[in-house]
Motif scaffolding. Sequence first.
Motif, PDB file in Angstrom:
ATOM      1  N   GLN A   1      -0.255   0.802  -7.827  1.00 12.25           N
ATOM      2  CA  GLN A   1      -0.897   0.265  -6.628  1.00 12.25           C
ATOM      3  C   GLN A   1      -0.124  -0.925  -6.085  1.00 12.25           C
ATOM      4  O   GLN A   1       0.008  -1.104  -4.861  1.00 12.25           O
ATOM      5  CB  GLN A   1      -2.331  -0.166  -6.944  1.00 12.25           C
ATOM      6  CG  GLN A   1      -3.302   0.958  -7.222  1.00 12.25           C
ATOM      7  CD  GLN A   1      -4.706   0.420  -7.450  1.00 12.25           C
ATOM      8  OE1 GLN A   1      -5.172  -0.472  -6.730  1.00 12.25           O
ATOM      9  NE2 GLN A   1      -5.380   0.946  -8.457  1.00 12.25           N
ATOM     10  N   PHE A   2       0.379  -1.745  -6.997  1.00 11.73           N
ATOM     11  CA  PHE A   2       1.150  -2.921  -6.597  1.00 11.73           C
ATOM     12  C   PHE A   2       2.407  -2.512  -5.822  1.00 11.73           C
ATOM     13  O   PHE A   2       2.708  -3.076  -4.763  1.00 11.73           O
ATOM     14  CB  PHE A   2       1.522  -3.714  -7.852  1.00 11.73           C
ATOM     15  CG  PHE A   2       2.288  -4.990  -7.584  1.00 11.73           C
ATOM     16  CD1 PHE A   2       1.716  -6.000  -6.823  1.00 11.73           C
ATOM     17  CD2 PHE A   2       3.557  -5.175  -8.099  1.00 11.73           C
ATOM     18  CE1 PHE A   2       2.407  -7.182  -6.588  1.00 11.73           C
ATOM     19  CE2 PHE A   2       4.251  -6.344  -7.869  1.00 11.73           C
ATOM     20  CZ  PHE A   2       3.671  -7.356  -7.113  1.00 11.73           C
ATOM     21  N   GLU A   3       3.100  -1.523  -6.322  1.00  9.03           N
ATOM     22  CA  GLU A   3       4.309  -1.049  -5.628  1.00  9.03           C
ATOM     23  C   GLU A   3       3.949  -0.435  -4.278  1.00  9.03           C
ATOM     24  O   GLU A   3       4.647  -0.666  -3.282  1.00  9.03           O
ATOM     25  CB  GLU A   3       5.038  -0.028  -6.499  1.00  9.03           C
ATOM     26  CG  GLU A   3       5.692  -0.627  -7.743  1.00  9.03           C
ATOM     27  CD  GLU A   3       6.687  -1.721  -7.400  1.00  9.03           C
ATOM     28  OE1 GLU A   3       7.480  -1.537  -6.451  1.00  9.03           O
ATOM     29  OE2 GLU A   3       6.659  -2.780  -8.063  1.00  9.03           O
ATOM     30  N   GLU A   4       2.867   0.339  -4.231  1.00 14.98           N
ATOM     31  CA  GLU A   4       2.447   0.962  -2.973  1.00 14.98           C
ATOM     32  C   GLU A   4       2.076  -0.084  -1.933  1.00 14.98           C
ATOM     33  O   GLU A   4       2.225   0.149  -0.723  1.00 14.98           O
ATOM     34  CB  GLU A   4       1.260   1.892  -3.223  1.00 14.98           C
ATOM     35  CG  GLU A   4       1.615   3.139  -4.024  1.00 14.98           C
ATOM     36  CD  GLU A   4       0.383   3.917  -4.458  1.00 14.98           C
ATOM     37  OE1 GLU A   4      -0.751   3.456  -4.156  1.00 14.98           O
ATOM     38  OE2 GLU A   4       0.546   4.973  -5.108  1.00 14.98           O
TER      39      GLU A   4
ATOM     40  N   TRP B   1      -9.089  -6.368  -8.786  1.00 14.07           N
ATOM     41  CA  TRP B   1      -9.756  -6.683  -7.526  1.00 14.07           C
ATOM     42  C   TRP B   1      -8.763  -7.227  -6.492  1.00 14.07           C
ATOM     43  O   TRP B   1      -8.918  -6.978  -5.294  1.00 14.07           O
ATOM     44  CB  TRP B   1     -10.901  -7.649  -7.756  1.00 14.07           C
ATOM     45  CG  TRP B   1     -11.692  -7.981  -6.511  1.00 14.07           C
ATOM     46  CD1 TRP B   1     -12.050  -9.221  -6.084  1.00 14.07           C
ATOM     47  CD2 TRP B   1     -12.233  -7.066  -5.548  1.00 14.07           C
ATOM     48  NE1 TRP B   1     -12.767  -9.134  -4.917  1.00 14.07           N
ATOM     49  CE2 TRP B   1     -12.903  -7.823  -4.561  1.00 14.07           C
ATOM     50  CE3 TRP B   1     -12.220  -5.671  -5.417  1.00 14.07           C
ATOM     51  CZ2 TRP B   1     -13.540  -7.243  -3.464  1.00 14.07           C
ATOM     52  CZ3 TRP B   1     -12.847  -5.095  -4.319  1.00 14.07           C
ATOM     53  CH2 TRP B   1     -13.489  -5.877  -3.358  1.00 14.07           C
ATOM     54  N   ALA B   2      -7.747  -7.948  -6.935  1.00 13.76           N
ATOM     55  CA  ALA B   2      -6.704  -8.387  -5.998  1.00 13.76           C
ATOM     56  C   ALA B   2      -6.067  -7.187  -5.314  1.00 13.76           C
ATOM     57  O   ALA B   2      -5.885  -7.157  -4.081  1.00 13.76           O
ATOM     58  CB  ALA B   2      -5.644  -9.207  -6.727  1.00 13.76           C
ATOM     59  N   LEU B   3      -5.748  -6.163  -6.102  1.00 12.91           N
ATOM     60  CA  LEU B   3      -5.153  -4.954  -5.537  1.00 12.91           C
ATOM     61  C   LEU B   3      -6.173  -4.146  -4.752  1.00 12.91           C
ATOM     62  O   LEU B   3      -5.835  -3.505  -3.746  1.00 12.91           O
ATOM     63  CB  LEU B   3      -4.547  -4.110  -6.659  1.00 12.91           C
ATOM     64  CG  LEU B   3      -3.328  -4.754  -7.328  1.00 12.91           C
ATOM     65  CD1 LEU B   3      -2.975  -4.035  -8.619  1.00 12.91           C
ATOM     66  CD2 LEU B   3      -2.140  -4.761  -6.378  1.00 12.91           C
ATOM     67  N   GLY B   4      -7.440  -4.175  -5.188  1.00  8.61           N
ATOM     68  CA  GLY B   4      -8.490  -3.509  -4.436  1.00  8.61           C
ATOM     69  C   GLY B   4      -8.643  -4.107  -3.042  1.00  8.61           C
ATOM     70  O   GLY B   4      -8.840  -3.383  -2.061  1.00  8.61           O
TER      71      GLY B   4
ATOM     72  N   ALA C   1      -6.851  -2.670   3.506  1.00 11.39           N
ATOM     73  CA  ALA C   1      -6.097  -2.558   4.755  1.00 11.39           C
ATOM     74  C   ALA C   1      -5.540  -1.152   4.931  1.00 11.39           C
ATOM     75  O   ALA C   1      -5.508  -0.618   6.046  1.00 11.39           O
ATOM     76  CB  ALA C   1      -4.970  -3.588   4.784  1.00 11.39           C
ATOM     77  N   SER C   2      -5.115  -0.532   3.829  1.00  7.09           N
ATOM     78  CA  SER C   2      -4.569   0.828   3.942  1.00  7.09           C
ATOM     79  C   SER C   2      -5.661   1.827   4.300  1.00  7.09           C
ATOM     80  O   SER C   2      -5.408   2.801   5.011  1.00  7.09           O
ATOM     81  CB  SER C   2      -3.866   1.230   2.637  1.00  7.09           C
ATOM     82  OG  SER C   2      -4.791   1.379   1.570  1.00  7.09           O
ATOM     83  N   PHE C   3      -6.899   1.621   3.802  1.00  4.84           N
ATOM     84  CA  PHE C   3      -8.013   2.487   4.198  1.00  4.84           C
ATOM     85  C   PHE C   3      -8.198   2.426   5.714  1.00  4.84           C
ATOM     86  O   PHE C   3      -8.391   3.439   6.372  1.00  4.84           O
ATOM     87  CB  PHE C   3      -9.316   2.051   3.516  1.00  4.84           C
ATOM     88  CG  PHE C   3      -9.371   2.331   2.038  1.00  4.84           C
ATOM     89  CD1 PHE C   3      -8.774   3.455   1.495  1.00  4.84           C
ATOM     90  CD2 PHE C   3     -10.045   1.472   1.175  1.00  4.84           C
ATOM     91  CE1 PHE C   3      -8.833   3.721   0.132  1.00  4.84           C
ATOM     92  CE2 PHE C   3     -10.107   1.716  -0.184  1.00  4.84           C
ATOM     93  CZ  PHE C   3      -9.500   2.843  -0.704  1.00  4.84           C
TER      94      PHE C   3
ATOM     95  N   ARG D   1       4.006  -9.669  -4.367  1.00  5.39           N
ATOM     96  CA  ARG D   1       3.150 -10.817  -4.697  1.00  5.39           C
ATOM     97  C   ARG D   1       3.476 -11.303  -6.112  1.00  5.39           C
ATOM     98  O   ARG D   1       3.041 -10.705  -7.103  1.00  5.39           O
ATOM     99  CB  ARG D   1       1.667 -10.438  -4.596  1.00  5.39           C
ATOM    100  CG  ARG D   1       1.244  -9.861  -3.243  1.00  5.39           C
ATOM    101  CD  ARG D   1       1.442 -10.864  -2.127  1.00  5.39           C
ATOM    102  NE  ARG D   1       1.035 -10.333  -0.851  1.00  5.39           N
ATOM    103  CZ  ARG D   1      -0.121 -10.592  -0.252  1.00  5.39           C
ATOM    104  NH1 ARG D   1      -1.004 -11.376  -0.851  1.00  5.39           N
ATOM    105  NH2 ARG D   1      -0.387 -10.075   0.929  1.00  5.39           N
ATOM    106  N   PRO D   2       4.228 -12.392  -6.249  1.00  6.67           N
ATOM    107  CA  PRO D   2       4.643 -12.862  -7.583  1.00  6.67           C
ATOM    108  C   PRO D   2       3.483 -13.166  -8.523  1.00  6.67           C
ATOM    109  O   PRO D   2       3.592 -12.938  -9.733  1.00  6.67           O
ATOM    110  CB  PRO D   2       5.458 -14.122  -7.266  1.00  6.67           C
ATOM    111  CG  PRO D   2       5.976 -13.894  -5.885  1.00  6.67           C
ATOM    112  CD  PRO D   2       4.886 -13.157  -5.170  1.00  6.67           C
TER     113      PRO D   2
END
Length: 449
Positions: free
Chosen positions: A163-166, A282-285, A290-292, A171-172
């Motif tokens: 998910q992070f890569e997508e 939750w950070a990635l959620g 935005a993608s939704f 985000r460090p």
Amino acid sequence: MGEIESAGALEQGLAKALARAGMAAPEGVQRLTGGATMESWRFSSGGEDFVLRRAPSLAFMEGRPFGHDSEAAIIGAAHAAGVTAPEVLVGLQPGDGIGSGFVMRALPGTPDPRAILAMDDPGQLLRDVARDLARIHALPRAGLPGDVPELDYAEGIEGLAEQFEEAGGDRPIIALGLRWLRENMPDRVEPVLNHGDYRLGNLLAQDSQLTGVLDWELAHFGDRHEDLAFGCMAVWRFARVDRPALGLGSLQDYVAAYEAESGARVDAGRFRFWLVYRTVWWALGCLRMASFWRSGDDRMLERVVISRRTSEQELDLLLLLEEDAPEAEQARAMPPRDALPEPLGEASAGELATAVAEWLGSVKDRMEGHDRFQLAVARNALGMIARNDAAATQVEDDMLAQDVLDGRASLATPGLLAMLRRAALDKLGADVPKYPMLALARKKWTGED
């Protein structure tokens, strides 16, 4: 309204579903505020109150581990076991023409976290919360739907990394969290049913007593510590960040009540792992919201606004992880903020946003129900634009994030923690300046109130 064209179409489809349960046609159908993923509609039938829980679109259910039929069965099993879960009465069918979902009997109480946190006896409510969580964790697997998944810890971490890569992989702070999870993953324990979203906002309370456990769409089998930790995340404490257990009390009291009800021991190391895991989750959620919205499947305004709440979790994550940094790095002063010139000439994008927000504020009294809620969300979005324009914040750095993931940079790297602290404070100050943990972090890192 998702796939529904009108309130009339919703009522017509709902009436079909209710008829299968021998219930009268709905009256007073009204959209409830809130709900980051699913819609809730309250209505009356035969003089009693009920709630329809449904997906905003059928496409929104794609890729989920189980559908609303299984969610309803999980809720039914919990209700039968004494959990204060609602009674499910009937599920939607394709022929109803209003998507996917089910009807529940309405429960007393409020889900409003601020109202709950203001109740007279938070200690009693915390004990109720611990009691119900213990009952959820005791539900036998044999009595639950077969498609309820089990979380494999390693697969879960790698799923977060994907998910992070997508999302850009830039985000460090989130990269620090992923690296920490990989290095600190605990051994598997015998799984229990996790509610998956057990926190204020999904709990009903009245007179300092728990009256309902809602939103079971994330249920899965896994480590009981995941459920315990999730509700204790800073974001779910709302205004009471001083009460680590769901904003209601101390961790010691919560753990003691849970252990007494469940007969299981709570391990501090496992609790911390899942606290970090769910903060990254939750950070990635938030980022995915935005993608939704961009996909067109769900154009609700809340999606884009929630996506900017990633900065809340980045700050919380840094507060969780910084204790592992060398003392010299923890004591290092942050770099100063960059000074920005006074605005001149035509109005900036931020000034335009401020002007529109001020006008919306002048008409808010003409709105009611969900429209009034949406207006407030719109003003929040405009405020984010204005503050980001004025602060010129920058937290994205894909090269640094990759260095962190690969181990070439860490919290031991001179100056990295100080730089990330500054970025986290500035970004959150622009996105959500009223977030309670911001004041705590600012005081801890700068000494300022």
